[in-house]
Design an enzyme around this catalytic site. Structure first.
Site, PDB file in Angstrom:
ATOM      1  N   SER A  97     -18.481 -14.927  33.462  1.00 50.27           N
ATOM      2  CA  SER A  97     -17.639 -14.991  34.663  1.00 50.27           C
ATOM      3  C   SER A  97     -18.149 -13.885  35.944  1.00 50.27           C
ATOM      4  O   SER A  97     -17.465 -13.928  36.995  1.00 50.27           O
ATOM      5  CB  SER A  97     -16.064 -14.470  34.440  1.00 50.27           C
ATOM      6  OG  SER A  97     -15.288 -15.556  33.765  1.00 50.27           O
ATOM      7  N   LYS A 100     -18.625 -15.562  39.247  1.00 48.02           N
ATOM      8  CA  LYS A 100     -17.587 -15.619  40.303  1.00 48.02           C
ATOM      9  C   LYS A 100     -17.662 -14.858  41.318  1.00 48.02           C
ATOM     10  O   LYS A 100     -17.237 -14.965  42.526  1.00 48.02           O
ATOM     11  CB  LYS A 100     -16.073 -15.285  39.656  1.00 48.02           C
ATOM     12  CG  LYS A 100     -15.700 -16.347  38.496  1.00 48.02           C
ATOM     13  CD  LYS A 100     -14.225 -16.158  38.190  1.00 48.02           C
ATOM     14  CE  LYS A 100     -13.968 -17.189  37.186  1.00 48.02           C
ATOM     15  NZ  LYS A 100     -14.451 -16.843  35.546  1.00 48.02           N
ATOM     16  N   SER A 164      -9.822 -13.492  36.580  1.00 51.18           N
ATOM     17  CA  SER A 164     -11.003 -14.093  36.301  1.00 51.18           C
ATOM     18  C   SER A 164     -10.610 -15.466  35.907  1.00 51.18           C
ATOM     19  O   SER A 164     -11.028 -16.030  34.893  1.00 51.18           O
ATOM     20  CB  SER A 164     -11.786 -13.643  35.032  1.00 51.18           C
ATOM     21  OG  SER A 164     -13.174 -14.178  34.935  1.00 51.18           O
ATOM     22  N   LYS A 264     -16.683  -6.895  38.659  1.00 48.28           N
ATOM     23  CA  LYS A 264     -16.333  -8.274  37.819  1.00 48.28           C
ATOM     24  C   LYS A 264     -16.811  -8.219  36.587  1.00 48.28           C
ATOM     25  O   LYS A 264     -18.142  -7.917  36.286  1.00 48.28           O
ATOM     26  CB  LYS A 264     -16.972  -9.369  38.607  1.00 48.28           C
ATOM     27  CG  LYS A 264     -16.455 -10.736  38.048  1.00 48.28           C
ATOM     28  CD  LYS A 264     -15.186 -10.931  38.316  1.00 48.28           C
ATOM     29  CE  LYS A 264     -14.524 -12.210  37.525  1.00 48.28           C
ATOM     30  NZ  LYS A 264     -14.047 -11.766  36.135  1.00 48.28           N
TER      31      LYS A 264
END
Length: 419
Positions: A97, A100, A164, A264
């Site tokens: 993720s 992202k 997420s 993140k």
């Protein structure tokens, strides 16, 4: 008849010859006068300054040794200062993720937001809502949605960056580009434009194992993303309230610790534990953004992978902050320029105070001088110009230059005898 005596012819009076020396001597005297007087009415040339500083120098000392993770790969940089280094083979690997970050960056580039601004709305389609059950069955990270539910752009980004949500990443991609495939093409074009040469995106969520990158490339992206105020604001939030889903929390459990302000997490079976981070380091009154990425940390499941990557991040963040310090690159009194005046006059310009920069040992520093046109005279100790130093993209810093000796135009006698 009287006859006069014959007259004798009158003799011409002899002429006196004028001397020729005044006519010859006068121009000579004028020429001599002009030559002698010339230095008196012509101003002497202005002094000139020749810099003696090198164009670059290196902060002395041993370069910092960071506590890199024992597995995977990592990279750290200080925004505006330089790269602290990287570790591990920088070959493309799955990033989970962490992908992202690019999803949010593309959306915010296409649809900029101010801090706190909600932005335009997007509506969840029936098809997108119906996909939720299958996505949940695959064990994906999601936020609950419903057909017809409206999310502002800001709320959609919060869903992508905090809990997420894979489904919202796909919904947001389709909203931005018309289709997920078109959006992925944008992601790859953006990566190419940023110089992320070892990165390839195949989906906006990072679930696909062929979405790959390196720690070095992700540091490039994270620095760019954190420069967007709306992005930086959202990733610093511990929680948010969304339509349908309610309150969601940020998966970044290091937020607020050791100056961490983002960014993140990511984890899959193929990627392991991944994390791109940003933290604020302080040096005196100055603040610097430390940006890093750690990929491929071990763990049997997502919680274990995240614990592993957080454990690797904490010492790295602390060491990066500790590496920053104030260093003198031009000490007070160092010669910076030599001043040459007319008739062998001159002096030396020296740094009036220490010229200090913020960085770490081994870092290259650009040096230079700013010396305006020299005055014809100035006193001993007078300030004129400055020495400057530049590290990375930080604003240049400088210190004033002071003259060793008094400098004044040569007197009449010197101008007559020492031409």
């Amino acid at each position: 008849m009287y006859q006069s005596a014959p007259q004798t012819p009158t003799q011409p009076r002899p002429r006196r010859r004028r001397p020729i020396w005044p006519a010859v001597l006068a121009p000579v005297l004028v020429a001599i006068a002009l030559i002698v007087a010339q230095p008196l009415w012509h101003q002497p040339s202005r002094p000139t300054a020749d810099p003696t500083l090198p164009t670059t120098t290196r902060i002395p000392g041993t370069a910092p040794q960071l506590p890199w993770p024992s597995t995977g790969q990592a990279a750290v940089a200080v925004d505006g200062v330089g790269d602290l280094g990287n570790h591990g083979t920088q070959t493309p690997v799955p990033i989970g993720s962490v992908a992202k970050v690019m999803t949010a960056y593309v959306v915010l580039t296409d649809h900029p937001l101010r801090v706190g601004e909600p932005g335009p709305s997007l509506t969840v389609s029936a098809e997108q809502a119906a996909a939720y059950s299958a996505e949940q069955a695959r064990g994906e990270s999601l936020v609950q949605v419903a057909a017809g539910a409206k999310f502002t752009q800001r709320e959609a980004l919060q869903a992508v960056l905090l809990p997420s949500a894979n489904n919202m990443a796909r919904i947001l991609a389709a909203w931005d580009a018309g289709s997920v495939a078109a959006f992925v093409a944008k992601m790859n074009a953006m990566a190419t434009g940023l110089g992320m040469t070892n990165t390839r995106y195949t989906d906006p969520a990072g679930l696909a194992p062929d979405t790959v990158s390196t720690a070095v490339d992700q540091v490039i992206l994270t620095r760019k993303a954190m420069a967007l105020p709306a992005f930086a604001e959202i990733v610093a939030q511990p929680r948010a309230t969304l339509p349908v889903a309610g309150t969601v929390t940020n998966y970044n459990h290091l937020l607020g610790q050791d100056g961490v302000v983002g960014v993140k997490t990511g984890s899959t079976d193929q990627a392991g534990g991944c994390f791109t981070f940003a933290s604020v380091a302080k040096v005196g009154s100055a603040q610097f953004l430390v940006v890093g990425a750690i990929l491929g940390q071990p763990g049997r499941d997502t919680p274990a992978q995240l614990r592993s990557v957080f454990a690797a991040t904490t010492p790295l963040v602390r060491a990066a902050a500790a590496a920053l310090g104030v260093h003198t690159v031009v000490p007070a009194g160092r010669e910076v320029a030599t001043v040459r005046g007319p008739l062998d006059t001159g002096t030396t310009l020296r740094a009036g105070q220490n010229l200090d920069v913020i960085g770490w040992p081994g870092l290259d520093v650009r040096l230079g001088t700013e010396i305006p046109t020299m005055p014809r005279q100035f006193a001993s100790g007078a300030e004129h110009g400055r020495a400057i130093a530049t590290v990375g993209s930080q604003p240049a810093v400088g210190t004033a230059l002071r003259a060793d000796d008094r400098l004044e135009p040569p007197g009449v006698w010197d101008r007559l005898t020492r031409r």
